[in-house]
Motif scaffolding. Structure first.
Motif, PDB file in Angstrom:
ATOM      1  N   THR A 174       0.784  -1.340   0.022  1.00 38.38           N
ATOM      2  CA  THR A 174       0.089  -0.118  -0.326  1.00 38.38           C
ATOM      3  C   THR A 174       0.746   1.023  -0.221  1.00 38.38           C
ATOM      4  O   THR A 174       0.600   2.519  -0.484  1.00 38.38           O
ATOM      5  CB  THR A 174      -1.113   0.186   1.135  1.00 38.38           C
ATOM      6  N   VAL A 175       2.141   1.718   0.425  1.00 38.54           N
ATOM      7  CA  VAL A 175       2.416   2.245   1.071  1.00 38.54           C
ATOM      8  C   VAL A 175       3.907   2.424  -0.514  1.00 38.54           C
ATOM      9  O   VAL A 175       3.771   3.961  -1.165  1.00 38.54           O
ATOM     10  CB  VAL A 175       3.983   2.041   1.978  1.00 38.54           C
ATOM     11  N   SER A 176       4.365   1.525  -0.943  1.00 42.11           N
ATOM     12  CA  SER A 176       4.786   1.506  -2.286  1.00 42.11           C
ATOM     13  C   SER A 176       3.928   1.855  -3.763  1.00 42.11           C
ATOM     14  O   SER A 176       4.278   2.989  -4.265  1.00 42.11           O
ATOM     15  CB  SER A 176       5.426  -0.037  -2.071  1.00 42.11           C
ATOM     16  N   LEU A 177       2.458   1.557  -3.757  1.00 44.96           N
ATOM     17  CA  LEU A 177       1.454   1.945  -4.539  1.00 44.96           C
ATOM     18  C   LEU A 177       1.694   3.263  -3.712  1.00 44.96           C
ATOM     19  O   LEU A 177       1.273   4.070  -4.874  1.00 44.96           O
ATOM     20  CB  LEU A 177       0.693   1.389  -4.408  1.00 44.96           C
ATOM     21  N   SER A 178       1.427   4.370  -3.408  1.00 48.39           N
ATOM     22  CA  SER A 178       0.972   5.504  -2.850  1.00 48.39           C
ATOM     23  C   SER A 178       1.861   6.347  -3.332  1.00 48.39           C
ATOM     24  O   SER A 178       2.181   7.360  -3.841  1.00 48.39           O
ATOM     25  CB  SER A 178       0.903   5.766  -2.009  1.00 48.39           C
ATOM     26  N   LEU A 179       3.401   5.904  -3.214  1.00 46.05           N
ATOM     27  CA  LEU A 179       4.864   6.805  -3.469  1.00 46.05           C
ATOM     28  C   LEU A 179       4.499   6.236  -4.848  1.00 46.05           C
ATOM     29  O   LEU A 179       4.962   7.260  -5.583  1.00 46.05           O
ATOM     30  CB  LEU A 179       5.749   6.474  -2.798  1.00 46.05           C
ATOM     31  N   LEU A 180       4.310   5.552  -5.539  1.00 48.66           N
ATOM     32  CA  LEU A 180       4.483   5.214  -7.171  1.00 48.66           C
ATOM     33  C   LEU A 180       3.595   6.629  -7.747  1.00 48.66           C
ATOM     34  O   LEU A 180       3.515   6.854  -8.746  1.00 48.66           O
ATOM     35  CB  LEU A 180       4.143   4.089  -8.071  1.00 48.66           C
ATOM     36  N   TYR A 181       2.378   6.320  -6.903  1.00 45.35           N
ATOM     37  CA  TYR A 181       1.292   7.761  -7.798  1.00 45.35           C
ATOM     38  C   TYR A 181       2.318   8.577  -7.768  1.00 45.35           C
ATOM     39  O   TYR A 181       1.669   9.831  -8.267  1.00 45.35           O
ATOM     40  CB  TYR A 181       0.232   7.565  -6.831  1.00 45.35           C
ATOM     41  N   ALA A 182       2.149   9.193  -6.225  1.00 43.07           N
ATOM     42  CA  ALA A 182       3.135  10.181  -5.979  1.00 43.07           C
ATOM     43  C   ALA A 182       4.206  10.685  -6.915  1.00 43.07           C
ATOM     44  O   ALA A 182       4.661  11.843  -7.507  1.00 43.07           O
ATOM     45  CB  ALA A 182       3.699  10.481  -4.874  1.00 43.07           C
ATOM     46  N   GLN A 183       5.306   9.732  -7.335  1.00 45.98           N
ATOM     47  CA  GLN A 183       6.350   9.883  -8.378  1.00 45.98           C
ATOM     48  C   GLN A 183       6.149  10.361  -9.931  1.00 45.98           C
ATOM     49  O   GLN A 183       6.508  10.882 -10.181  1.00 45.98           O
ATOM     50  CB  GLN A 183       7.306   8.724  -8.011  1.00 45.98           C
ATOM     51  N   TYR A 184       5.206   9.499  -9.833  1.00 45.18           N
ATOM     52  CA  TYR A 184       4.175   9.473 -11.089  1.00 45.18           C
ATOM     53  C   TYR A 184       4.002  10.979 -12.360  1.00 45.18           C
ATOM     54  O   TYR A 184       3.978  11.207 -12.758  1.00 45.18           O
ATOM     55  CB  TYR A 184       3.390   8.010 -11.961  1.00 45.18           C
TER      56      TYR A 184
END
Length: 515
Positions: free
Chosen positions: A407-417
């Motif tokens: 969940t944390v990884s996917l949230s950060l992935l959204y932010a970086q995109y």
């Protein structure tokens, strides 16, 4: 209606004795009214083609994690294990890295520059049409492969077909839109990368529900559908006409006097060189060897012009490194979530299909807009947009790879995109802006070759997986790619930032490039 209004407004503008020129002015105005609207249709069609380009290109990493490679099958108690193990191919991480990266990138690298050179001389619409049919056929052929060699062949053909699109499309867009709006148009075009990636990601759902072979078939069909409007409706614009109109005088009502350009002495020596048709002006039949010599000389002039252009060279190197990191994300992030967090392939496809279009698409368009905006106030504004977006992206992608939960990884992935793709449209615009119209297709082709070199990163990650984990062989569990991705992605972005700063400095140091 619009055409009648233009004709009635301007039909009396010509002076007595100049009826022919007056007719030309009216005809030109009528065409411009039609073309000003049609260019958005042409851009939309190119965007749709670019979308399927990247859907076909990026489907392989998704299908790798959803049944194509045996390493995606997981452990024996995984619900996906039985169906996956029955249909998968025994491919190592390094082999998958070759298929995802070098197999496609090397064929693109070998063909992008020749296609860019060709796009300066023949119909760009025909190039787009043939390329579309070739790569769509290669995608459908991938559904029938049985081993690494066959899939490698299909990927090589796919790379050849898709190498032809960017130089031809970039050149077309540069002749559809004036420089003040060109970066935004390029941003819209390149933003289809993420929409195409989304379609490729959704193929993982098809793969899990049916098979990866059915997914390849579904991806190939739209290309043949898009070929119909390309062949029947697209218009080939005059090369460099928008720059010519800005340099020429205007008529009383603000209309550019294109009709007078023919009286200014015709094409200069450089234009004649690049056309390769010097013999037509002289009225002689040129020997075959002489024509080859002219073309080879033209290639040399193109290469020399680019090599002595510091902003172009620096943005080319920066793009190569930045693309190296970006392609590693696209090629291995699905496998990362599958192996590290054990997510279901269909869920990975769905999550990424939400993240990439909403964040990546916005990022791509915003990068084009900000590039145009800051360029009005700073000659190196486009380069600084690349620096800023990459600086924010590096720590975010590091967090993605080290997050404690999915969940944390996917949230950060959204932010970086939201920031990671702001760099491409400004980079492409810099590469076009600092070159003359006569060689822009060639320059675009060479610029895209930087992306092809960046495509080596999937194979590097696959090789590093074996080095770090000793599990590079084909197994059901597969190797943990975290360490490999930490080296390739944040490290590559940091190095690219340095070269974007050098690009900005080069733009400051050459006042002649400020126009």
């Amino acid at each position: 209606e619009e055409g009648d209004r233009v004709v009635s407004e301007y039909e009396g503008k010509a002076k007595p004795g100049y009826d022919d020129d007056g007719d030309k002015v009216v005809a030109m105005l009528f065409w411009r009214v039609k073309f000003s609207k049609a260019r958005f249709y042409f851009l939309g069609l190119l965007m749709a083609i670019n979308m399927m380009d990247h859907a076909d290109r990026w489907a392989l990493p998704t299908l790798q994690a959803s049944g194509l490679q045996c390493s995606s099958c997981g452990e024996t108690d995984d619900p996906f294990y039985e169906d996956c193990s029955a249909m998968c191919l025994d491919l190592t991480d390094f082999e998958m890295g070759i298929l995802t990266g070098p197999a496609f990138s090397l064929s693109s690298l070998a063909c992008t520059v020749p296609f860019g050179y060709l796009a300066d001389r023949v119909s760009r619409i025909r190039i787009v049409l043939v390329a579309l049919l070739v790569w769509s056929s290669a995608t459908m052929a991938s559904a029938f492969v049985q081993n690494f060699t066959q899939l490698l062949t299909a990927r090589l053909i796919l790379g050849v077909g898709q190498a032809a699109l960017p130089p031809a499309a970039y050149s077309l867009i540069s002749d559809y839109f004036v420089p003040e709006h060109r970066t935004l148009a390029l941003g819209l075009f390149t933003s289809m990368i993420y929409t195409g990636q989304t379609i490729g990601l959704l193929s993982g759902i098809i793969s899990q529900e049916a098979s990866w072979r059915v997914a390849f078939l579904c991806l190939g069909i739209p290309g043949f559908i898009l070929a119909v409007p390309v062949a029947l409706t697209m218009h080939e614009p005059e090369r460099g006409s928008l720059e010519q109109r800005q340099r020429q005088s205007v008529l009383p009502s603000g209309v550019t006097a294109d009709v007078t350009s023919a009286a200014e002495g015709g094409p200069d020596e450089t234009s004649a060189l690049f056309s390769g048709n010097e013999s037509d002006t002289e009225g002689d039949v040129v020997e075959y060897r002489a024509r080859v010599a002219v073309q080879l000389r033209a290639v040399w002039v193109c290469l020399y012009s680019l090599a002595v252009n510091p902003p172009y060279v620096l943005v080319w190197v920066a793009t190569c490194i930045r693309q190296f990191a970006a392609i590693a994300v696209g090629a291995w992030i699905q496998v990362f979530f599958r192996r590290v967090y054990g997510l279901d392939p269909a869920k990975i496809s769905l999550y990424l299909a939400i993240i990439i279009p909403t964040a990546g698409l916005t990022s791509g368009i915003l990068g084009g807009y900000l590039g145009d905006l800051f360029r009005r106030y700073d000659v190196a504004g486009k380069a600084w947009v690349c620096v800023a977006s990459s600086t924010v992206t590096a720590p975010l992608i590091t967090g993605v790879l080290l997050a404690p939960t999915a969940t944390v990884s996917l949230s950060l992935l959204y932010a970086q995109y939201c920031f990671s793709e702001m760099w491409f449209a400004p980079s492409a615009a810099i590469a076009i802006d600092v070159n003359r119209p006569e060689i822009r297709s060639f320059a675009s082709g060479l610029f895209l070759a930087a992306g092809a070199l960046g495509g080596m990163s999937p194979a590097v990650v696959g090789w590093l997986n074996g080095v770090f984990d000793d599990a590079g062989e084909a197994t059901m569990e597969g190797a943990d790619p975290t360490k490999s991705l930490l080296i390739v992605i944040p490290g590559g972005i940091s190095l690219a930032i340095c070269f974007y700063v050098f690009t900005a400095m080069a733009l400051y140091n050459k006042p002649s490039w400020r126009s």
